[in-house]
Motif scaffolding. Structure first.
Motif, PDB file in Angstrom:
ATOM      1  N   GLU A 147     -30.449  39.470  31.395  1.00 20.51           N
ATOM      2  CA  GLU A 147     -30.250  38.940  30.072  1.00 20.51           C
ATOM      3  C   GLU A 147     -29.746  37.480  29.945  1.00 20.51           C
ATOM      4  N   ILE A 148     -28.764  37.282  30.877  1.00 22.46           N
ATOM      5  CA  ILE A 148     -28.262  35.887  30.662  1.00 22.46           C
ATOM      6  C   ILE A 148     -29.220  34.956  31.205  1.00 22.46           C
ATOM      7  N   ALA A 149     -30.190  35.128  32.287  1.00 27.02           N
ATOM      8  CA  ALA A 149     -31.211  34.289  32.678  1.00 27.02           C
ATOM      9  C   ALA A 149     -32.060  34.073  31.608  1.00 27.02           C
ATOM     10  N   ALA A 150     -32.459  35.109  30.792  1.00 26.45           N
ATOM     11  CA  ALA A 150     -33.601  34.864  29.645  1.00 26.45           C
ATOM     12  C   ALA A 150     -32.902  33.987  28.628  1.00 26.45           C
ATOM     13  N   LEU A 151     -31.441  34.214  28.549  1.00 23.75           N
ATOM     14  CA  LEU A 151     -30.909  33.255  27.201  1.00 23.75           C
ATOM     15  C   LEU A 151     -30.589  31.914  27.658  1.00 23.75           C
ATOM     16  N   LYS A 152     -30.310  31.681  29.104  1.00 25.02           N
ATOM     17  CA  LYS A 152     -30.282  30.438  29.551  1.00 25.02           C
ATOM     18  C   LYS A 152     -31.503  29.591  29.540  1.00 25.02           C
ATOM     19  N   GLU A 153     -32.621  30.472  29.806  1.00 21.32           N
ATOM     20  CA  GLU A 153     -33.854  30.003  29.773  1.00 21.32           C
ATOM     21  C   GLU A 153     -34.396  29.290  28.329  1.00 21.32           C
ATOM     22  N   ILE A 154     -33.915  30.321  27.348  1.00 19.61           N
ATOM     23  CA  ILE A 154     -34.260  29.844  25.993  1.00 19.61           C
ATOM     24  C   ILE A 154     -33.574  28.667  25.591  1.00 19.61           C
ATOM     25  N   ILE A 155     -32.214  28.694  25.993  1.00 17.62           N
ATOM     26  CA  ILE A 155     -31.329  27.356  25.636  1.00 17.62           C
ATOM     27  C   ILE A 155     -31.790  26.183  26.451  1.00 17.62           C
ATOM     28  N   ARG A 156     -32.489  26.185  27.675  1.00 18.69           N
ATOM     29  CA  ARG A 156     -32.867  25.048  28.447  1.00 18.69           C
ATOM     30  C   ARG A 156     -34.099  24.609  27.781  1.00 18.69           C
ATOM     31  N   ARG A 157     -35.156  25.363  27.298  1.00 18.75           N
ATOM     32  CA  ARG A 157     -36.292  24.890  26.473  1.00 18.75           C
ATOM     33  C   ARG A 157     -35.861  24.316  25.280  1.00 18.75           C
ATOM     34  N   GLY A 158     -34.998  24.902  24.703  1.00 16.82           N
ATOM     35  CA  GLY A 158     -34.479  24.454  23.201  1.00 16.82           C
ATOM     36  C   GLY A 158     -33.856  23.042  23.351  1.00 16.82           C
ATOM     37  N   VAL A 159     -32.926  22.761  24.516  1.00 17.96           N
ATOM     38  CA  VAL A 159     -32.607  21.499  24.607  1.00 17.96           C
ATOM     39  C   VAL A 159     -33.674  20.408  25.182  1.00 17.96           C
ATOM     40  N   GLU A 160     -34.481  21.003  26.053  1.00 21.19           N
ATOM     41  CA  GLU A 160     -35.769  20.030  26.245  1.00 21.19           C
ATOM     42  C   GLU A 160     -36.546  19.463  25.094  1.00 21.19           C
ATOM     43  N   ARG A 161     -36.635  20.510  24.140  1.00 19.15           N
ATOM     44  CA  ARG A 161     -37.526  20.212  23.047  1.00 19.15           C
ATOM     45  C   ARG A 161     -36.732  19.242  21.876  1.00 19.15           C
ATOM     46  N   GLY A 162     -35.399  19.307  22.320  1.00 19.03           N
ATOM     47  CA  GLY A 162     -34.408  18.181  21.460  1.00 19.03           C
ATOM     48  C   GLY A 162     -34.040  19.420  20.285  1.00 19.03           C
TER      49      GLY A 162
END
Length: 196
Positions: A130-145
Motif C-alpha cells: 500500500e505504501i509503495a502504491a501511494l508513493k508511486e501515485i505521488i511520484r507520478r503526480g510530482v512528475e506531471r507537475g
C-alpha cells in the motif's frame, strides 16, 4: 486382513491439501477469532490438511500465519492521469478492503511484535504494497507537475491514509469504507496538498 480394514500402507496416507484454501482458512480464522484462538488443530479441522502435514511444512503457528499473509500480498496500480483522481481511487480501493484488512491487523497487532517473521510478513503483505502504491501515485503526480516535489505534506499521505483506516473502527465502531475514505481524502488530504 479383516473385512473393512484398510491395508497398512494406506492408513497413514494423507490427502494432499490445497495450499490456497488452507491460507484462506487461516486468514479467515484470524479475522473471526483473533490470533490467540487460532490453533494448528483448529486449522487442520477446518481444512483438508492433517495436523501432521501442517507441522511438517510450517513447524509453528507463526510460520503458517506468515505464509498465509504472504500468499495474499497484492499490488495495485492506479493511474488516472491526475494526482487528485489517483488519491480518490486509492482511497476507494483501500475502503473496499478495509473491513477485512483492519480485522486482520487487529488480530495480529499484539502477536506480530513478539515474532519477527510474523511482523515482517504482516508488513510485506498489508503495509508495504500500500505504501509503495501511494508513493508511486505521488511520484507520478510530482512528475506531471500536479504538486511540487518539496511540498511538506507529501511525506504524510501514507500515514494519513493508514491512520484513518485503523482508527475509525476504534473511534466510531465502523470500518473506513470507500465513501468515508474518499470524503476524507477530499476534506483532509487534497486541501493539505493544495489540490481540489
Amino acid at each position: 486382513m479383516a473385512r473393512g480394514q484398510l491395508p497398512a500402507e494406506l492408513v497413514d496416507e494423507e490427502e494432499p491439501c490445497d495450499e490456497q484454501e488452507l491460507y484462506d482458512a487461516v486468514l479467515e480464522q484470524l479475522r473471526e477469532c483473533g490470533y490467540d484462538s487460532v490453533t494448528m488443530e483448529g486449522i487442520a479441522a477446518s481444512t483438508r490438511c492433517s495436523k501432521s502435514t501442517l507441522y511438517r511444512q510450517w513447524k509453528t503457528k507463526p510460520q503458517l500465519v506468515a505464509a498465509a499473509l504472504r500468499s495474499h500480498r497484492r499490488t495495485r496500480c492506479i493511474d488516472t492521469g491526475s494526482l487528485t483522481d489517483d488519491l480518490r481511487e486509492a482511497a476507494r480501493a483501500a475502503g473496499e478492503l478495509s473491513g477485512r484488512d483492519t480485522r486482520l491487523l487487529q488480530a495480529l497487532a499484539h502477536a506480530a511484535p513478539q515474532d519477527p517473521e510474523l511482523e515482517r510478513a504482516l508488513r510485506e503483505a498489508l503495509v508495504e504494497p500500500e505504501i509503495a502504491a501511494l508513493k508511486e501515485i505521488i511520484r507520478r503526480g510530482v512528475e506531471r507537475g500536479d504538486v511540487p516535489a518539496d511540498h511538506p505534506a507529501l511525506e504524510y499521505i501514507p500515514a494519513q491514509m493508514f491512520g484513518v483506516l485503523r482508527i475509525r473502527p476504534v473511534l466510531e465502531g465502523e470500518d473506513a469504507d470507500p465513501d468515508y475514505l474518499v470524503r476524507f481524502v477530499e476534506a483532509a488530504v487534497l486541501p493539505a496538498l493544495g489540490l481540489t
